[in-house]
Design a protein around this motif. Structure first.
Motif, PDB file in Angstrom:
ATOM      1  N   THR A 170      40.920  73.662  48.606  1.00 60.53           N
ATOM      2  CA  THR A 170      42.201  73.119  49.096  1.00 60.53           C
ATOM      3  C   THR A 170      41.957  72.227  50.306  1.00 60.53           C
ATOM      4  O   THR A 170      42.476  71.115  50.402  1.00 60.53           O
ATOM      5  N   MET A 171      41.112  72.714  51.215  1.00 56.71           N
ATOM      6  CA  MET A 171      40.854  71.905  52.433  1.00 56.71           C
ATOM      7  C   MET A 171      40.121  70.617  52.081  1.00 56.71           C
ATOM      8  O   MET A 171      40.367  69.568  52.667  1.00 56.71           O
ATOM      9  N   MET A 172      39.212  70.680  51.106  1.00 59.01           N
ATOM     10  CA  MET A 172      38.444  69.479  50.744  1.00 59.01           C
ATOM     11  C   MET A 172      39.332  68.438  50.076  1.00 59.01           C
ATOM     12  O   MET A 172      38.992  67.258  50.019  1.00 59.01           O
ATOM     13  N   ARG A 173      40.490  68.873  49.569  1.00 55.48           N
ATOM     14  CA  ARG A 173      41.456  67.905  49.005  1.00 55.48           C
ATOM     15  C   ARG A 173      42.460  67.488  50.082  1.00 55.48           C
ATOM     16  O   ARG A 173      43.411  66.767  49.815  1.00 55.48           O
ATOM     17  N   GLY A 174      42.215  67.946  51.320  1.00 52.16           N
ATOM     18  CA  GLY A 174      43.155  67.642  52.420  1.00 52.16           C
ATOM     19  C   GLY A 174      42.736  66.399  53.180  1.00 52.16           C
ATOM     20  O   GLY A 174      42.255  65.432  52.597  1.00 52.16           O
ATOM     21  N   THR A 175      42.884  66.485  54.490  1.00 52.77           N
ATOM     22  CA  THR A 175      42.586  65.307  55.339  1.00 52.77           C
ATOM     23  C   THR A 175      41.085  65.221  55.639  1.00 52.77           C
ATOM     24  O   THR A 175      40.345  66.195  55.450  1.00 52.77           O
ATOM     25  N   GLU A 176      40.704  64.101  56.168  1.00 50.42           N
ATOM     26  CA  GLU A 176      39.300  63.893  56.574  1.00 50.42           C
ATOM     27  C   GLU A 176      38.915  64.942  57.632  1.00 50.42           C
ATOM     28  O   GLU A 176      37.845  65.534  57.598  1.00 50.42           O
ATOM     29  N   ALA A 177      39.853  65.247  58.518  1.00 49.76           N
ATOM     30  CA  ALA A 177      39.583  66.256  59.578  1.00 49.76           C
ATOM     31  C   ALA A 177      39.326  67.631  58.942  1.00 49.76           C
ATOM     32  O   ALA A 177      38.419  68.361  59.365  1.00 49.76           O
ATOM     33  N   GLN A 178      40.084  67.955  57.892  1.00 47.38           N
ATOM     34  CA  GLN A 178      39.870  69.261  57.229  1.00 47.38           C
ATOM     35  C   GLN A 178      38.515  69.284  56.512  1.00 47.38           C
ATOM     36  O   GLN A 178      37.806  70.297  56.546  1.00 47.38           O
ATOM     37  N   ARG A 179      38.155  68.144  55.908  1.00 44.08           N
ATOM     38  CA  ARG A 179      36.861  68.093  55.240  1.00 44.08           C
ATOM     39  C   ARG A 179      35.729  68.267  56.261  1.00 44.08           C
ATOM     40  O   ARG A 179      34.745  68.967  56.033  1.00 44.08           O
ATOM     41  N   ARG A 180      35.913  67.681  57.451  1.00 45.83           N
ATOM     42  CA  ARG A 180      34.883  67.828  58.503  1.00 45.83           C
ATOM     43  C   ARG A 180      34.808  69.280  58.979  1.00 45.83           C
ATOM     44  O   ARG A 180      33.732  69.819  59.231  1.00 45.83           O
ATOM     45  N   MET A 181      35.957  69.949  59.042  1.00 43.03           N
ATOM     46  CA  MET A 181      35.970  71.378  59.444  1.00 43.03           C
ATOM     47  C   MET A 181      35.157  72.210  58.458  1.00 43.03           C
ATOM     48  O   MET A 181      34.370  73.078  58.837  1.00 43.03           O
ATOM     49  N   VAL A 182      35.337  71.930  57.157  1.00 42.12           N
ATOM     50  CA  VAL A 182      34.608  72.704  56.129  1.00 42.12           C
ATOM     51  C   VAL A 182      33.102  72.462  56.261  1.00 42.12           C
ATOM     52  O   VAL A 182      32.312  73.405  56.302  1.00 42.12           O
ATOM     53  N   VAL A 240      30.342  69.483  49.532  1.00 39.40           N
ATOM     54  CA  VAL A 240      29.722  69.681  50.855  1.00 39.40           C
ATOM     55  C   VAL A 240      28.204  69.590  50.716  1.00 39.40           C
ATOM     56  O   VAL A 240      27.653  69.728  49.618  1.00 39.40           O
ATOM     57  N   THR A 241      27.541  69.364  51.831  1.00 35.19           N
ATOM     58  CA  THR A 241      26.066  69.281  51.852  1.00 35.19           C
ATOM     59  C   THR A 241      25.522  70.545  52.511  1.00 35.19           C
ATOM     60  O   THR A 241      25.954  70.903  53.611  1.00 35.19           O
ATOM     61  N   LEU A 242      24.594  71.227  51.837  1.00 33.88           N
ATOM     62  CA  LEU A 242      23.968  72.400  52.468  1.00 33.88           C
ATOM     63  C   LEU A 242      22.950  71.891  53.487  1.00 33.88           C
ATOM     64  O   LEU A 242      22.180  70.977  53.196  1.00 33.88           O
ATOM     65  N   PRO A 243      22.954  72.465  54.707  1.00 33.52           N
ATOM     66  CA  PRO A 243      22.177  71.895  55.821  1.00 33.52           C
ATOM     67  C   PRO A 243      20.678  72.208  55.740  1.00 33.52           C
ATOM     68  O   PRO A 243      20.112  72.860  56.618  1.00 33.52           O
TER      69      PRO A 243
END
Ligand code: 3HC
Length: 311
Positions: A170-182, A240-243
């Motif tokens: 859900t967050m990844m389909r949200g805003t750029e800020a939410q994607r950065r939080m994830v 997402v990218t695994l670090p």
């Protein structure tokens, strides 16, 4: 007499049958089961803290209800597991004392802070996902009460993992800020999640004997590898990218290669020097002390009932 009993014990374990509380068992078997199951129970109870931190700040009633249900499940898992230790003759009060005095452990993963609600999703996806990989084989552990407790716990863990992954989707389909939080939460929780499986097999003091007694069904490294292989496609689907720059598919091995875990950090956290270690134990100690009157009242009531029945 013991030689014959030992042969029977070995026969039962070797035949993939269950050892039950009234069966004869080697002292070492009993001791390592109490150690592992108690620390598993401690992990479930301490594990309530990082997420409970966000119940009152959930972004919606739906998210609050889901998180409340999950944290309540963890409490129940702890109680099942303490009940399993009691079938081995352990005393719950004594185990709690050992925990708060640092003489027993709980999972390192719960010593990291939850900084925002994306952490709730990543804990569900990665931490509960790792727990599932580690705990499903325990449904086949040789000690009956532990195996049976794990069957119910694993069913609830799959809800935990799914709710976390859905939250992140859900967050990844949200805003750029939410994607950065994830992505930030994934960066912070990925390596501590790999540490949940324990030290490398070569440094695992318990694995060989636990495997021989069929308490553990796979080694730490085997389960860690299984978790990495399972999680990479999920991360791709999430976006997402695994670090880990060394993470790549190795066709020759049929598994993903991954980078070196920071074992100094692992042993520091296991040794009680994690970012939240002191806070977690202080909170557990305070909750136990604050609940003393409830335990005393329950004991007094049970005592009076026994007296009444004796008349
Ligand atoms: N955190 C803290 N201590 C750890 C650890 C970790 N992640 N991994 C290993 N250790 C400790 C071990 O307890 C052992 O110390 P001890 O002898 O004093 O107990 C020492 O490091 C050496 O490790 P070993 O590999 O020899 O120990 P084990 O054979 O016991 O393997 C284990 C460790 C894989 C965690 C095993 O005990 C196990 O499978 N336990 C059952 C599952 C469990 O406890 N999971 C914890 C998380 S609970 C959870 O995830 C809840 C979910 O709702 C999120």
């Amino acid at each position: 007499m013991d030689a014959e009993l030992e042969r029977e014990f070995d026969r039962v374990v070797g035949a993939e049958q269950r050892i039950e509380p009234r069966d004869w068992m080697p002292d070492g078997y009993r001791k390592t089961l109490i150690r592992q199951i108690a620390q598993h129970a401690h992990s479930e109870i301490i594990g309530m803290q990082p997420e409970a931190n966000w119940i009152s700040r959930a972004p919606s009633l739906r998210r609050k209800a889901i998180l409340l249900a999950k944290v309540q499940d963890e409490a129940g898992h702890g109680l099942y597991l303490y009940a399993a230790t009691e079938t081995l003759g352990a005393d719950r009060e004594d185990l709690t004392r050992k925990l708060v005095e640092g003489r027993q452990k709980y999972s390192s993963i719960f010593n990291y802070p939850t900084l925002n609600f994306a952490d709730v999703g990543v804990i569900g996806w990665l931490v509960d996902g790792a727990a599932i990989v580690n705990q499903v084989p325990l449904c086949r552990t040789s000690y009956g009460p532990y195996a049976r407790a794990m069957i119910r716990i694993c069913k609830e863990e799959s809800f935990h993992q799914r709710q976390g992954y859905e939250l992140l989707m859900t967050m990844m389909r949200g805003t750029e800020a939410q994607r950065r939080m994830v992505q930030d939460a994934v960066d912070r929780w990925w390596w501590p999640s790999l540490m949940m499986f324990g030290p490398p097999d070569a440094e695992s003091s318990n694995t060989a004997q636990s495997m021989a007694w069929r308490i553990k069904r796979h080694t730490n490294d085997e389960l860690r590898q299984k978790f990495v292989d399972m999680t990479v496609p999920q991360a791709d689907a999430l976006g997402v990218t695994l670090p880990d720059p060394e993470l790549r598919w190795n066709a020759d091995r049929g598994h993903h290669d991954f980078g070196e875990i920071d074992w100094t950090e692992f042993w520091q956290v296991v040794g009680g020097n994690g970012p939240c270690s002191r806070q977690r134990i202080e909170h557990r100690r305070a909750a136990h002390d604050d609940g003393a009157w409830v335990r005393e009242a329950a004991a007094a009531y049970a005592h009076r009932q026994t007296d009444r029945e004796a008349i």
